[in-house]
Every structure is written in structure tokens, then in C-alpha cells.
Design an enzyme around this catalytic site. Structure first.
Site, PDB file in Angstrom:
ATOM      1  N   TYR A   1       0.815  -1.217   0.000  1.00 28.02           N
ATOM      2  CA  TYR A   1       0.000   0.000   0.000  1.00 28.02           C
ATOM      3  C   TYR A   1       0.849   1.270   0.000  1.00 28.02           C
ATOM      4  O   TYR A   1       0.353   2.359  -0.264  1.00 28.02           O
ATOM      5  CB  TYR A   1      -0.946   0.025   1.214  1.00 28.02           C
ATOM      6  CG  TYR A   1      -2.033  -1.037   1.171  1.00 28.02           C
ATOM      7  CD1 TYR A   1      -2.349  -1.696  -0.005  1.00 28.02           C
ATOM      8  CD2 TYR A   1      -2.729  -1.376   2.313  1.00 28.02           C
ATOM      9  CE1 TYR A   1      -3.327  -2.678  -0.039  1.00 28.02           C
ATOM     10  CE2 TYR A   1      -3.721  -2.361   2.284  1.00 28.02           C
ATOM     11  CZ  TYR A   1      -4.010  -3.004   1.100  1.00 28.02           C
ATOM     12  OH  TYR A   1      -4.987  -3.973   1.059  1.00 28.02           O
TER      13      TYR A   1
ATOM     14  N   ASP B   1     -10.509  -9.088   7.878  1.00 24.52           N
ATOM     15  CA  ASP B   1     -11.936  -8.971   7.533  1.00 24.52           C
ATOM     16  C   ASP B   1     -12.593 -10.353   7.514  1.00 24.52           C
ATOM     17  O   ASP B   1     -13.729 -10.509   7.956  1.00 24.52           O
ATOM     18  CB  ASP B   1     -12.119  -8.309   6.155  1.00 24.52           C
ATOM     19  CG  ASP B   1     -12.217  -6.791   6.278  1.00 24.52           C
ATOM     20  OD1 ASP B   1     -12.030  -6.280   7.409  1.00 24.52           O
ATOM     21  OD2 ASP B   1     -12.475  -6.126   5.266  1.00 24.52           O
TER      22      ASP B   1
ATOM     23  N   LYS C   1       3.636 -15.213   1.689  1.00 20.82           N
ATOM     24  CA  LYS C   1       3.660 -16.099   0.523  1.00 20.82           C
ATOM     25  C   LYS C   1       5.135 -16.313   0.170  1.00 20.82           C
ATOM     26  O   LYS C   1       5.607 -15.894  -0.905  1.00 20.82           O
ATOM     27  CB  LYS C   1       2.892 -15.446  -0.636  1.00 20.82           C
ATOM     28  CG  LYS C   1       1.397 -15.391  -0.430  1.00 20.82           C
ATOM     29  CD  LYS C   1       0.702 -16.707  -0.727  1.00 20.82           C
ATOM     30  CE  LYS C   1       0.684 -16.995  -2.212  1.00 20.82           C
ATOM     31  NZ  LYS C   1       0.117 -18.358  -2.480  1.00 20.82           N
TER      32      LYS C   1
END
Ligand code: NAD
Length: 369
Positions: free
Chosen positions: A143, A255, A194
Site C-alpha cells: 500500500y 476482515d 507467501k
């Protein structure tokens, strides 16, 4: 122990004011019944601050926040500010606050209260007793990484670029928070990345492992690929205690974990920076303009966020536990705001929910002497 604290209270927009009025009742209760002495600075953030100061976070508000022991926030946003410039929109105030306060660790508990077990879309036997804490890195990763942007390649083609980048100090400091928190819970950390396909993930795994051997070998550590974690959260969420992960995976996994509980109005969060600096405490939900001002908002997420402030910024874990237990007692007694209403329960307004909680607190025995 001195119980004198300075809090900055930022109700924000929409239901933020209604929810914060109920937090205020808890603050008064702690002063009257538990010997606390709070100095409160109330100010605006988000759309309300834009209307008052012409910007969603005024410098003087930020200064108050930085000088406080903790910042308790409602939520920001609403349709009336949809056409405001991007950098002056309500959300920009929140992003600036997080950045300027150096809040690099976002804590999102996903707790299933026994009384609300039916609210989850998963089977009760899968989610009963669930208590997970997700620690998301908040100030780095894709981000914020450079280069970023959209490039025109000609011939109607464009290229969008974002960069996933982490440095060792960023990984270590958030992992350290996760290990510290795990020690106060069930002593297990699952670190997700990952590493199989991303160099930044390989670095994440190596740095977390190195920190673990150096500083936290007393805590159980497991590594898990983030996609597997997304599956495991639905298959067997009880296997997790603390999950630590980067900004992007944390955004998604927190979330997902939140929805295991099935009730947005119950979910608190905390954002922490360096030790000794104030944290920011806010509910996960937004400003819910559709129900603002109607007395329908569930104030418990904001109240539980305040409980997190007591635990993590004010070092008053006993009182935090007392509030959490009172919330449980109120729910067990069948008191419900409309969002968590169920058959046979008693539907109440925002303010009546706050009153019920105070009644619950009055019936509880002080945990601390
Ligand atoms: P929202 O979380 O505000 O509402 C989603 C739904 O859940 C609505 O139907 C709402 O009525 C309900 N809801 C939310 N909180 C509730 C509560 N405490 N009690 C009862 N019902 C509740 O999300 P949204 O509608 O997508 O966004 C509304 C505004 O909030 C937007 O401007 C958005 O940008 C903003 N927002 C702010 C934050 C924040 O301040 N951190 C987070 C999310 C959204």
C-alpha cells in the site's frame, strides 16, 4: 497505582457520536467506582473536522492526540463528503492520524461471544469459544511501496504498478508485538506470507524465524502461507491464537476473521506504535449513515475498543476484563441492539444498551482490589 490518564476522544461522523456517548458512561463509571481520573480532550475528525476546520484532521487535533495516553475514535465518513477532494475526504484524516502517530501494528480480535454464536455463518461447533487476534502490519508493504502508479503505454494499453517491499526492522517490530501479545494469551503465533512465490515473503519468514530464536523461543511459532490461512480460518479457526501478517494479507484475513463472528457492531480494534506512545482505538465498523441518529447503533464495538485502550495503553487489564465480562453478561441476559437481535431477546436502543452495560458493571465484582 496512579489511575490518572489523558484521553483524546474523536467521535467522528455518523453513529460515532451515539456510540461515544455510551463510552462516556463507562468512563464516568470508572471514575466513580474504580478511582480513575481522566482528562478528556474531545475533538473532531473526518467529515465533522472538514466542516469545522476545512480539513479532516487539524494540526491542533493531531497534537492533542500525540500528547494523550490513548486516542478513542468513533468512525468517519458519510455521503455528504463524497464530493470533497480526495486528500480532504474524511478517510484522509484517519490515514494521516495513523501515519503521524507511527501506528505500525493493527490489532483485530475476532471473538465469538457464546450468546451470539448463531450470528456466524459458520456452524456453531466451529466458531464456539473462538478467540483469535490478528496483528496486521499497518504502515508498510504494497500500500505504500514505491514505485507505484498507472503508466500509459500507448495504443490504448496501460500498466498499473504497486510494489510490495519490507525491511527487516518493519518485520521485526510487528513480530515482536505479536510475540508479546501471544505470551499474554495462548502463547502461539502463526506468521503468514507467501514465501513460496514472493521474495518479500521469504524475507518475512526468515526475519520472523530469526527474531523468534533470538527473543521469543518461549512462544510457539508456525509459518503458514496466507492463502492456506484464508482456508484454515473457515475450516478450523480454533487452531489460531495470534496471527501476524503484512499489510495486504492482514487487510483481507482480518476482515475474513471478523466475519466469523457475524456481527460488525461487536468488533473493536487497536493500532499501536512504539512502546510508550499513545495507541489509537476504534471500532471496525464505519459511520453507518443509514442508521445514524436513530438510536439503532450498537455501541459495543466502540466500548470494547475503549477496553482495549485500558489494556494496551493504560496498563489496566483488570478493568478491561471487567468491561468485557459485563458485555458478555449483558448479551447472555438477552439485551440486544437491532443488528444482533434474535428470537426471545429484548431489543433496545443504543443508549439503553449503554445503560444495561453500566448495570452489568455495577453487578460485577472488582477484579482489582
Ligand atoms: P459501515 O460499517 O458504516 O456499515 C455497514 C452496515 O453495517 C450498515 O448497514 C450499517 O448500518 C451496519 N452497521 C455498522 N456498524 C454498526 C453498528 N455499530 N451497529 C449497528 N449496525 C451497524 O460501512 P459502509 O456503509 O460501507 O460505510 C459507511 C461510511 O463509513 C463510509 O463513508 C465509509 O467510508 C466509512 N467507513 C469508515 C470506517 C472507519 O472510520 N474506520 C470504516 C469503514 C467504513
Amino acid at each position: 497505582m496512579s489511575k490518572e490518564f489523558t484521553l483524546t476522544i474523536l467521535p467522528g461522523d455518523g453513529i460515532g457520536h451515539e456510540a461515544m456517548a455510551e463510552v462516556q458512561k463507562v468512563i464516568t463509571w470508572l471514575e466513580e467506582k474504580r478511582g480513575f481520573n481522566f482528562t478528556l480532550h474531545e475533538d473532531d475528525i473526518g467529515g465533522a473536522a472538514y466542516d469545522r476546520y476545512g480539513m479532516p484532521l487539524a494540526d491542533e487535533t493531531l497534537e492533542k492526540c500525540q500528547k494523550s495516553d490513548a486516542v478513542i475514535m468513533g468512525s468517519v465518513g458519510g455521503p455528504q463528503w463524497d464530493n470533497v477532494d480526495y486528500n480532504k475526504r474524511p478517510e484522509a484524516g484517519l490515514l494521516r492520524l495513523r501515519k503521524e502517530m507511527g501506528l505500525f501494528a493493527n490489532l483485530r480480535p475476532a471473538i465469538v461471544f457464546d450468546a451470539l454464536v448463531e450470528a456466524s455463518t459458520l456452524k456453531p461447533e466451529i466458531v464456539k469459544g473462538l478467540d483469535i487476534l490478528i496483528v496486521r502490519e499497518l504502515t508498510g508493504g504494497v500500500y505504500f511501496g514505491q514505485p507505484r502508479g498507472i503508466e500509459d503505454l500507448g495504443d490504448g494499453q496501460r500498466r498499473g504498478v504497486n510494489t510490495q517491499v519490507y525491511e527487516t526492522y518493519e518485520i521485526e517490530r510487528v513480530a515482536r508485538v505479536a510475540f508479546d501479545l501471544a505470551r499474554k494469551r495462548n502463547n502461539k503465533v502463526t506468521s503468514c506470507e507467501k514465501a513460496n512465490v514472493m521474495e518479500s515473503g521469504k524475507l518475512w519468514r526468515e526475519d520472523v524465524a530469526a527474531l523468534h530464536s533470538k527473543e521469543a523461543s518461549d512462544v510457539e511459532l508456525e509459518h503458514m502461507y496466507a492463502d492456506n490461512c484464508a482456508m484454515q480460518l473457515l475450516r478450523n479457526p480454533a487452531q489460531f491464537d495470534v496471527i501476524v501478517t503484512d499489510n495486504l494479507f492482514g487487510d483481507i484475513l482480518s476482515d475474513e476473521a471478523a466475519m466469523l463472528t457475524g456481527s460488525l457492531g461487536m468488533l473493536p480494534s487497536a493500532s499501536l506504535g512504539e512502546t510508550g506512545k499513545p495507541g489509537l482505538y476504534e471500532p471496525v465498523h464505519g459511520s453507518a449513515p443509514d442508521i445514524a441518529g436513530q438510536g439503532k447503533a450498537n455501541p459495543l464495538a466502540t466500548i470494547l475498543s475503549f477496553a482495549m485502550a485500558l489494556r494496551y495503553s493504560l496498563n489496566c487489564g483488570d478493568e478491561a476484563t471487567e468491561i468485557e465480562k459485563a458485555v458478555q453478561a449483558v448479551l447472555n441476559g438477552g439485551t440486544r441492539t437491532p443488528d444482533i437481535m434474535a428470537d426471545g431477546c429484548n431489543e433496545v436502543s443504543t443508549s439503553a444498551m449503554g445503560d444495561a452495560l453500566i448495570q452489568g458493571l455495577n453487578q460485577s465484582k472488582a477484579i482489582a482490589a
